[in-house]
Design an enzyme around this catalytic site. Structure first.
Site, PDB file in Angstrom:
ATOM      1  CG  ASP A   1       9.014   8.860   0.613  1.00 55.00           C
ATOM      2  OD1 ASP A   1       8.675   8.273  -0.303  1.00 55.00           O
ATOM      3  OD2 ASP A   1       8.911   8.799   1.862  1.00 55.00           O
TER       4      ASP A   1
ATOM      5  CE  LYS B   1      -2.170  16.630  -6.524  1.00 52.59           C
ATOM      6  NZ  LYS B   1      -2.137  15.263  -6.755  1.00 52.59           N
TER       7      LYS B   1
ATOM      8  CB  ALA C   1       2.773   6.988 -14.345  1.00 50.81           C
TER       9      ALA C   1
HETATM   10  P1  ITT Z   1       7.953   6.304  -6.018  1.00 51.69           P
HETATM   11  O1  ITT Z   1       8.380   5.754  -4.588  1.00 51.69           O
HETATM   12  O2  ITT Z   1       8.566   5.341  -7.173  1.00 51.69           O
HETATM   13  O3  ITT Z   1       8.145   7.728  -6.127  1.00 51.69           O
HETATM   14  P2  ITT Z   1       5.357   5.747  -4.836  1.00 51.69           P
HETATM   15  O4  ITT Z   1       3.993   5.907  -5.436  1.00 51.69           O
HETATM   16  O5  ITT Z   1       5.686   4.620  -4.190  1.00 51.69           O
HETATM   17  O6  ITT Z   1       6.370   5.957  -5.954  1.00 51.69           O
HETATM   18  P3  ITT Z   1       5.907   7.098  -2.386  1.00 51.69           P
HETATM   19  O7  ITT Z   1       6.585   6.072  -1.784  1.00 51.69           O
HETATM   20  O8  ITT Z   1       6.485   8.444  -2.217  1.00 51.69           O
HETATM   21  O9  ITT Z   1       5.778   7.004  -3.926  1.00 51.69           O
HETATM   22  O10 ITT Z   1       4.207   7.076  -1.905  1.00 51.69           O
HETATM   23  C1  ITT Z   1       3.426   8.150  -2.246  1.00 51.69           C
HETATM   24  C2  ITT Z   1       2.026   7.814  -1.707  1.00 51.69           C
HETATM   25  O11 ITT Z   1       1.328   8.635  -1.000  1.00 51.69           O
HETATM   26  C3  ITT Z   1       1.310   7.572  -3.236  1.00 51.69           C
HETATM   27  O12 ITT Z   1       1.322   6.303  -3.694  1.00 51.69           O
HETATM   28  C4  ITT Z   1      -0.149   8.098  -3.019  1.00 51.69           C
HETATM   29  O13 ITT Z   1      -0.901   7.018  -2.362  1.00 51.69           O
HETATM   30  C5  ITT Z   1       0.006   9.089  -1.806  1.00 51.69           C
HETATM   31  N1  ITT Z   1       0.180  10.531  -2.355  1.00 51.69           N
HETATM   32  C6  ITT Z   1       1.195  11.243  -2.731  1.00 51.69           C
HETATM   33  N2  ITT Z   1       1.353  12.378  -3.299  1.00 51.69           N
HETATM   34  C7  ITT Z   1       0.104  12.436  -3.543  1.00 51.69           C
HETATM   35  C8  ITT Z   1      -0.813  13.196  -4.109  1.00 51.69           C
HETATM   36  O14 ITT Z   1      -0.558  14.293  -4.764  1.00 51.69           O
HETATM   37  N3  ITT Z   1      -2.096  13.026  -4.347  1.00 51.69           N
HETATM   38  C9  ITT Z   1      -2.473  11.785  -3.782  1.00 51.69           C
HETATM   39  N4  ITT Z   1      -1.799  10.972  -3.214  1.00 51.69           N
HETATM   40  C10 ITT Z   1      -0.456  11.181  -3.108  1.00 51.69           C
END
Ligand code: ITT
Length: 197
Positions: free
Chosen positions: A71, A176, A12
């Site tokens: 991702d 951001k 989210a």
């Molecule tokens: P979806 O796969 O459903 O998109 P997810 O949270 O599992 O959701 P990812 O596999 O891409 O997504 O993992 C991304 C993780 O990297 C996220 O859970 C954070 O821990 C970190 N992350 C990515 N972008 C970030 C951001 O802008 N700020 C802080 N942490 C971030």
């Protein structure tokens, strides 16, 4: 009639950033939370692009409408680019953001100065019936030794951007998006969407 674009993420916090950045586009933006009963897609790829493609393709096949999947993650060169594609699960399979931050701080406690350099990377995969496209953004920063700031999510309170002298968590969503890995990837996506619509 605006085109529909589905943001295919279960996160989210990502949806909030996408919605804000895409608000000025002539698109009807949806997210998975507008639906129920969609499939779970295992992220077993070895790169951000492979995982973004797998998620985008899986949800494109299920919903049969233009889809983007993101991702993303944090890479720390001094930790061999960990947590990288494992950013969401760095603290274990069911880790919370707090768990992940604690593990990162612990694994970096012996590092100082330039050794605390890090980068956030985001790869978005867009799929519709005619296109498969990738858009990547990257932002460099430093990992602080304590949480700073209350906005954002994930590793934001630890990720310090030297040019702003703030962490991601000290920025509003719009601030951001202007400098973040995801914001940069979304700008590239928007240029593409404007060109094809
Ligand atoms: P979806 O796969 O459903 O998109 P997810 O949270 O599992 O959701 P990812 O596999 O891409 O997504 O993992 C991304 C993780 O990297 C996220 O859970 C954070 O821990 C970190 N992350 C990515 N972008 C970030 C951001 O802008 N700020 C802080 N942490 C971030």
């Amino acid at each position: 009639m605006p085109h529909t674009l589905l943001i295919a993420t279960t996160n989210a916090d990502k949806v909030t950033e996408f919605r804000k950045a895409l608000a000025d586009l002539h698109y009807h933006v949806q997210s998975l939370s507008d639906y129920t009963g969609y499939p779970y897609i295992d992220e077993d790829g070895l790169t951000f692009a492979a995982n973004a493609y797998k998620k985008a393709l899986g949800y494109y096949r299920h919903f049969n409408k233009p889809v983007i999947a993101d991702d993303s993650g944090l890479q720390v060169p001094a930790l061999n680019n960990a947590p990288g594609i494992y950013s969401a699960r760095y603290g274990g399979p069911h880790a919370t953001y707090d768990d992940n931050n604690r593990v990162l701080l612990r694994n970096m406690c012996h590092l100082c100065g330039d050794e605390r350099q890090a980068r956030f990377v985001c790869t978005i995969c867009y799929i519709d019936e005619q296109h498969i496209r990738y858009f990547t953004g990257q932002t460099d920063g430093l990992i602080l030794d304590r949480l700073t700031g209350r906005h954002g999510f994930g590793y934001d309170p630890l990720f310090y951007v030297p040019s702003l002298q703030k962490t991601y968590a000290q920025l509003t969503t719009s601030e951001k998006n202007r400098i973040s890995h995801r914001g940069k990837a979304i700008q590239r996506l928007k240029t593409f969407l404007q060109a094809i619509s």
